[in-house]
Design an enzyme around this catalytic site. Sequence first.
Site, PDB file in Angstrom:
ATOM      1  CB  VAL A  77      -0.890  -0.014   1.270  1.00  0.00           C
ATOM      2  CG1 VAL A  77      -1.727   1.242   1.355  1.00  0.00           C
ATOM      3  CG2 VAL A  77      -1.764  -1.260   1.289  1.00  0.00           C
ATOM      4  CB  CYS A  78       1.063   4.195  -2.212  1.00  0.00           C
ATOM      5  SG  CYS A  78       1.828   5.833  -2.239  1.00  0.00           S
TER       6      CYS A  78
END
Lengths: 130, 121, 98
Positions: A77-78
């Site tokens: 997940v960024c």
Amino acid sequence: MKFSIVVNEGPYTHQASDSAYHFTKALLAKGHEVFRVFFYHDGVNNATRLTTPPQDDRNIVNRWSKLAQGSELDMVVCVAAAQRRGIVDEGEAKRNGKDSTNLAPGFRISGLGQLIEAGIQADRIVVFGD
Amino acid sequence: MSTIKKFMFVNRKAPYGTIYALESLEVVLIAAAFDQDCSMAFLDDGVYQLKKGHQTKGIEVKGFEKTFGALEDYDVEKLYVDQESLAARGLTAEDLCVPVEVMSRAELGKLMDEQDVVLSF
Amino acid sequence: MLHIVNKSPFERNSLDTLLDTSPGGAILLIEDGVYAATKGNAFEPKLKAAMDKFKVYALQGDLEARGIADRVTDGVAMVDYGGFVDLVANNKTNQSWL
């Protein structure tokens, strides 16, 4: 063959996350290797374990978690997108003084470099978005 | 990590209405930091991202026109703009905030085919 | 190159721009993109005209979900997710026209 997947939209509003899930499942069924699934933009919302859809609907978050568990998927997940949208793991909660976490099992939070690495290391990269 | 791939970032969306234009720039800068061979393509409403004179104070959103100017410092110098998309929007290269290569769709399509990785926003 | 289109041609110009830009290759229509490949739609002539340069595929699940699997444009091949995977694998690069 080695694949990477990018998911740019959140669950339930747009079909992107569903399409990405079915594609990833088909990849694994065909014996391909998944280098990484990267969640970006609103796509980070696929990683909150607080999701509670009605019983007769698919649970998009759990579905990803289960797939990761069964196939040792690297689901990233960024971090910047996650911070903006309140997707928090223990490290992030500590760093930013938040009183709870919501990252679902099988996901990890990391930087955008992981997306570029996914493009470099994989033979193919497919983007699902709006 | 010594592999160098040809990355093209395709921008077809206008700025500010959605976050994609801003995020695209972020990714390009990271890809450049990984020493990849980066280019950006602008077509359809994506050409509006390059229109000079953004004043974002009124909407209280961080503007990113300056980042286009800084791309050169990161060795991102290949900015390709679709002539047809510019013309359809009443724009010319002079309206844009940085120097770009204006080209036909056919030329742009050929360049797309030569890439290793195409990320679209 | 494989071009993936997930937008109806009546909502966005993704397919239109792709057809004008790319020299040829394969196109896979998914999600709302599948509406382009239905008999009698106003965009069909343009898609048909492009078929000498492009091989066109449409995702079966998305056609069926939308009730249009029985009116797919002649020459368009239906694929399932396994076919989607093969298309990506068999083309050196792909691009999603978002």
